[in-house]
Motif scaffolding. Structure first.
Motif, PDB file in Angstrom:
ATOM      1  N   PHE A   1       0.821  -1.209   0.000  1.00 15.00           N
ATOM      2  CA  PHE A   1       0.000   0.000   0.000  1.00 15.00           C
ATOM      3  C   PHE A   1       0.857   1.262   0.000  1.00 15.00           C
ATOM      4  O   PHE A   1       0.418   2.303  -0.477  1.00 15.00           O
ATOM      5  N   MET A   2       2.077   1.174   0.532  1.00 13.29           N
ATOM      6  CA  MET A   2       2.996   2.319   0.431  1.00 13.29           C
ATOM      7  C   MET A   2       3.376   2.566  -1.029  1.00 13.29           C
ATOM      8  O   MET A   2       3.446   3.710  -1.470  1.00 13.29           O
ATOM      9  N   ASP A   3       3.615   1.490  -1.769  1.00 10.39           N
ATOM     10  CA  ASP A   3       3.894   1.632  -3.200  1.00 10.39           C
ATOM     11  C   ASP A   3       2.686   2.214  -3.930  1.00 10.39           C
ATOM     12  O   ASP A   3       2.836   3.070  -4.799  1.00 10.39           O
ATOM     13  N   LEU A   4       1.505   1.742  -3.583  1.00 11.72           N
ATOM     14  CA  LEU A   4       0.291   2.245  -4.220  1.00 11.72           C
ATOM     15  C   LEU A   4       0.123   3.740  -3.943  1.00 11.72           C
ATOM     16  O   LEU A   4      -0.208   4.508  -4.857  1.00 11.72           O
ATOM     17  N   ALA A   5       0.392   4.152  -2.717  1.00 14.68           N
ATOM     18  CA  ALA A   5       0.299   5.580  -2.385  1.00 14.68           C
ATOM     19  C   ALA A   5       1.343   6.375  -3.170  1.00 14.68           C
ATOM     20  O   ALA A   5       1.055   7.474  -3.669  1.00 14.68           O
ATOM     21  N   GLY A   6       2.541   5.837  -3.293  1.00 14.60           N
ATOM     22  CA  GLY A   6       3.581   6.514  -4.077  1.00 14.60           C
ATOM     23  C   GLY A   6       3.200   6.646  -5.538  1.00 14.60           C
ATOM     24  O   GLY A   6       3.414   7.685  -6.168  1.00 14.60           O
ATOM     25  N   ILE A   7       2.607   5.590  -6.094  1.00 18.65           N
ATOM     26  CA  ILE A   7       2.174   5.634  -7.496  1.00 18.65           C
ATOM     27  C   ILE A   7       1.045   6.642  -7.664  1.00 18.65           C
ATOM     28  O   ILE A   7       1.010   7.389  -8.650  1.00 18.65           O
TER      29      ILE A   7
ATOM     30  N   LEU B   1       8.881  14.995  -2.914  1.00 17.09           N
ATOM     31  CA  LEU B   1       9.499  14.505  -1.674  1.00 17.09           C
ATOM     32  C   LEU B   1       8.682  13.368  -1.068  1.00 17.09           C
ATOM     33  O   LEU B   1       9.242  12.365  -0.605  1.00 17.09           O
ATOM     34  N   ALA B   2       7.364  13.522  -1.074  1.00 18.82           N
ATOM     35  CA  ALA B   2       6.504  12.482  -0.511  1.00 18.82           C
ATOM     36  C   ALA B   2       6.643  11.179  -1.308  1.00 18.82           C
ATOM     37  O   ALA B   2       6.709  10.088  -0.726  1.00 18.82           O
ATOM     38  N   ILE B   3       6.693  11.294  -2.628  1.00 19.00           N
ATOM     39  CA  ILE B   3       6.873  10.108  -3.474  1.00 19.00           C
ATOM     40  C   ILE B   3       8.195   9.429  -3.146  1.00 19.00           C
ATOM     41  O   ILE B   3       8.269   8.210  -2.978  1.00 19.00           O
ATOM     42  N   SER B   4       9.248  10.226  -3.051  1.00 13.66           N
ATOM     43  CA  SER B   4      10.578   9.668  -2.753  1.00 13.66           C
ATOM     44  C   SER B   4      10.592   8.960  -1.407  1.00 13.66           C
ATOM     45  O   SER B   4      11.114   7.845  -1.284  1.00 13.66           O
ATOM     46  N   VAL B   5      10.024   9.614  -0.392  1.00 16.39           N
ATOM     47  CA  VAL B   5      10.010   9.021   0.945  1.00 16.39           C
ATOM     48  C   VAL B   5       9.215   7.721   0.948  1.00 16.39           C
ATOM     49  O   VAL B   5       9.655   6.710   1.517  1.00 16.39           O
ATOM     50  N   LEU B   6       8.053   7.728   0.303  1.00 15.60           N
ATOM     51  CA  LEU B   6       7.224   6.515   0.274  1.00 15.60           C
ATOM     52  C   LEU B   6       7.916   5.367  -0.456  1.00 15.60           C
ATOM     53  O   LEU B   6       7.988   4.249   0.050  1.00 15.60           O
ATOM     54  N   MET B   7       8.418   5.654  -1.653  1.00 15.76           N
ATOM     55  CA  MET B   7       8.984   4.573  -2.469  1.00 15.76           C
ATOM     56  C   MET B   7      10.309   4.062  -1.898  1.00 15.76           C
ATOM     57  O   MET B   7      10.509   2.847  -1.786  1.00 15.76           O
ATOM     58  N   VAL B   8      11.193   4.965  -1.523  1.00 13.45           N
ATOM     59  CA  VAL B   8      12.482   4.548  -0.971  1.00 13.45           C
ATOM     60  C   VAL B   8      12.289   3.933   0.407  1.00 13.45           C
ATOM     61  O   VAL B   8      12.898   2.909   0.735  1.00 13.45           O
ATOM     62  N   GLY B   9      11.407   4.529   1.206  1.00 11.82           N
ATOM     63  CA  GLY B   9      11.135   3.990   2.538  1.00 11.82           C
ATOM     64  C   GLY B   9      10.571   2.585   2.476  1.00 11.82           C
ATOM     65  O   GLY B   9      10.983   1.697   3.225  1.00 11.82           O
ATOM     66  N   LYS B  10       9.641   2.369   1.567  1.00 13.61           N
ATOM     67  CA  LYS B  10       9.054   1.036   1.401  1.00 13.61           C
ATOM     68  C   LYS B  10      10.121   0.037   0.988  1.00 13.61           C
ATOM     69  O   LYS B  10      10.175  -1.075   1.495  1.00 13.61           O
ATOM     70  N   THR B  11      10.983   0.440   0.066  1.00 11.08           N
ATOM     71  CA  THR B  11      12.035  -0.462  -0.401  1.00 11.08           C
ATOM     72  C   THR B  11      12.991  -0.826   0.732  1.00 11.08           C
ATOM     73  O   THR B  11      13.344  -1.994   0.911  1.00 11.08           O
ATOM     74  N   ILE B  12      13.382   0.152   1.505  1.00 12.71           N
ATOM     75  CA  ILE B  12      14.308  -0.096   2.620  1.00 12.71           C
ATOM     76  C   ILE B  12      13.672  -1.009   3.660  1.00 12.71           C
ATOM     77  O   ILE B  12      14.279  -1.988   4.115  1.00 12.71           O
ATOM     78  N   VAL B  13      12.421  -0.714   4.039  1.00 10.03           N
ATOM     79  CA  VAL B  13      11.735  -1.546   5.030  1.00 10.03           C
ATOM     80  C   VAL B  13      11.560  -2.967   4.499  1.00 10.03           C
ATOM     81  O   VAL B  13      11.761  -3.944   5.222  1.00 10.03           O
TER      82      VAL B  13
END
Length: 190
Positions: free
Chosen positions: A41-47, A93-105
């Motif tokens: 869902f983090m990816d979906l929010a980023g998309i 910034l929000a897209i970056s945080v969501l997508m990179v954050g999801k990947t790291i987690v």
């Protein structure tokens, strides 16, 4: 081999592999699977935010107001009254945080899951070795030394890390595809 037979065989293999773990460990593995699904869902929010940013960029280049969906999303995010540049910056910034954050987690949880399954495999090997050593010698000699060694080492690793680790990653990836497909279908079925 028919594909439905392959599917049943794969599910049977995964189920049997899960049963070698104690109930508490199975619960942990299932919890990680659901956590990975939630991360989708983090990816979906980023998309979705990337779509809003794309719509905002197109309307900004054409020097007109954003469409109804984009404006509704901007108002929902309390960005509707900001200038175009600030909207784009915040969305980026929000897209970056969501997508990179999801990947790291996701990487951290996948790594921890593999380590967890490796440790459980080592414990299982130790239990199997102690059971083997408690058997009469004739019973131990019924199998070749190579079969016994494989069963106690690489076989256990194949079940825990190979089957279960791969199954966790596969379910996480498939759930990500399903979440994104459902999200895209809700936004625009065509």
């Amino acid at each position: 081999m028919p594909s439905d037979l392959k599917s049943k065989l794969a599910l049977t293999t995964i189920g049997r592999s899960l049963r070698i773990l104690p109930r508490a460990d199975r619960t942990k593995v299932v919890a990680v699977v659901f956590l990975q699904i939630g991360l989708g869902f983090m990816d979906l929010a980023g998309i979705a935010l990337a779509g809003v940013l794309g719509g905002l960029a197109i309307s900004g280049v054409a020097s007109r107001q954003p469409g109804n969906r984009v404006q509704g999303a901007l108002d929902f995010l309390n960005l509707g009254q900001l200038p175009l540049q600030k909207q784009a910056l915040i969305l980026g910034l929000a897209i970056s945080v969501l997508m990179v954050g999801k990947t790291i987690v996701s990487i951290l949880f996948t790594r921890r899951t593999i380590f967890f399954l490796s440790r459980r495999g080592a414990i299982l090997s130790a239990v199997l070795i102690s059971k083997l050593l408690g058997q009469p010698l004739q019973r131990v000699q019924e199998r070749s030394m190579q079969q016994t060694m494989y069963s106690l080492t690489a076989g256990v690793n194949s079940i825990t890390v190979g089957v279960l680790g791969t199954a966790v990653s596969l379910v996480a990836d498939l759930s990500l595809l399903i979440v994104i497909a459902i999200g895209l279908f809700i936004v625009d079925a065509i």
